[in-house]
Design a protein around this motif. Structure first.
Motif, mmCIF file in Angstrom:
data_model
loop_
_atom_site.group_PDB
_atom_site.id
_atom_site.type_symbol
_atom_site.label_atom_id
_atom_site.label_comp_id
_atom_site.label_asym_id
_atom_site.label_seq_id
_atom_site.Cartn_x
_atom_site.Cartn_y
_atom_site.Cartn_z
ATOM 1 N N GLU A 1 0.807 -1.209 0.000
ATOM 2 C CA GLU A 1 0.000 0.000 0.000
ATOM 3 C C GLU A 1 0.846 1.267 0.000
ATOM 4 O OE1 GLU A 1 -2.558 -0.358 3.348
ATOM 5 O OE2 GLU A 1 -3.737 -2.001 2.474
ATOM 6 N N GLY A 2 2.155 1.095 -0.119
ATOM 7 C CA GLY A 2 3.052 2.240 -0.159
ATOM 8 C C GLY A 2 3.413 2.795 1.201
ATOM 9 N N GLN A 3 3.041 2.094 2.272
ATOM 10 C CA GLN A 3 3.366 2.551 3.616
ATOM 11 C C GLN A 3 4.785 2.125 3.998
ATOM 12 O OE1 GLN A 3 1.265 4.440 5.674
ATOM 13 N NE2 GLN A 3 0.082 4.585 3.774
ATOM 14 N N ARG A 4 5.529 3.075 4.552
ATOM 15 C CA ARG A 4 6.887 2.778 4.991
ATOM 16 C C ARG A 4 6.880 2.173 6.390
ATOM 17 N NH1 ARG A 4 11.691 5.078 2.701
ATOM 18 N NH2 ARG A 4 11.246 6.363 0.860
#
Length: 285
Positions: free
Chosen positions: A40-43
């Motif tokens: 989801e593009g979360q770091r």
């Protein structure tokens, strides 16, 4: 370069630039850059335990380049939280950018004070900025309802993002203080701009040069917003309702006097963890 060599390079660079707590800052930026990104593009920052396992590995040139870029920005005293777009407040995750103040631990004292009485209450967070106060109350305080209000649409974008991030239901209103607020509340809480204009240039570079002046400047004596909010609060507080402020450490007597002159009762000043005046509360009877 290995992970250990890169991290030590970062520590030296930030220390040379005079960045406070250079070692800690270098690690946070390293963990951010060399962590994982999910679908989801979360770091997800690298944990220390993973670093100890991988510190002798050679790191990718692309990520090393990103880390060097972050170090360069932090060396210019851009706040760490604006570089990573994240911080923690009341144990909750918050997104921040240059349009909002970075939540401080001092403000947690204000939230903790309101949490004592927030259950079942209708709450207004005025001058909400990132939404850290109102969202924390919505998440932790069993409130009946929470409204967030700010004049800045950019700040309200951040508040909306944080409400979604913390999965709370709040009403968000763009309003110049009370101008577009409707209804009455059991609790009004605010951390308004309170730094006297003449003192702004004395702030540390991270605050003076990068945090939004709109959220800092309390006009000539730092009391402009307290005066406006206190004067109008009678129209928006229910009988028996309370007004809570965060204040500068030297403003306890002045803000208390303004409350008492406006007819609020049971006015009290509370201290923060450093023993400095930080909260003023008054009640409408």
């Amino acid at each position: 370069m290995t992970g250990r060599e890169i991290l030590h390079m970062g520590e030296r660079r930030l220390a040379k630039a005079g960045v406070p707590e250079a070692r800690i800052n270098a690690w946070y930026l390293f963990a951010f850059c060399f962590g994982k990104v999910d679908r989801e593009g979360q770091r997800h920052p690298m944990e220390r335990s993973e670093f100890f396992l991988r510190e002798e590995e050679e790191m990718s040139d692309k990520t090393c380049g990103e880390y060097r870029e972050m170090l360069e920005k932090r060396s210019r005293r851009i706040p760490l939280e604006y570089l990573t777009n994240e911080t923690e407040f009341m144990g909750l995750p918050f997104y921040v950018n240059e349009h909002v103040l970075i939540p401080r631990q001092d403000t947690e004292c204000l939230v903790e004070e309101v949490l004592r009485v927030s259950e079942g209450k209708e709450v207004l967070d005025l001058c909400c900025g990132s939404g850290c106060i109102g969202i924390s109350l919505a998440a932790l305080g069993r409130c009946k309802s929470v409204m967030l209000a700010d004049i800045s649409e950019e700040a309200l974008y951040v508040s909306r993002k944080n409400a979604r991030k913390n999965r709370v239901s709040v009403e968000i209103v763009q309003s110049d203080l009370f101008s577009r607020i409707r209804g009455t509340f059991d609790i009004i809480v605010s951390n308004p701009p309170y730094i006297p204009t003449k003192d702004l240039e004395q702030l540390m570079p991270e605050v003076r040069d990068f945090e939004p002046r709109l959220a800092l400047d309390g006009a000539e004596d730092g009391l402009l917003f307290y005066r406006h909010i206190i004067r109008e609060s009678h129209c928006f507080l229910k009988k028996g309702g309370s007004l809570y402020f965060e204040i500068g450490y030297h403003q306890g007597k002045a803000v208390s006097a303004l409350m008492e002159q406006a007819g609020l009762t049971e006015v009290r000043v509370k201290k923060d963890l450093a023993g400095l005046d930080r909260i003023v509360q008054g009640t409408l009877r």
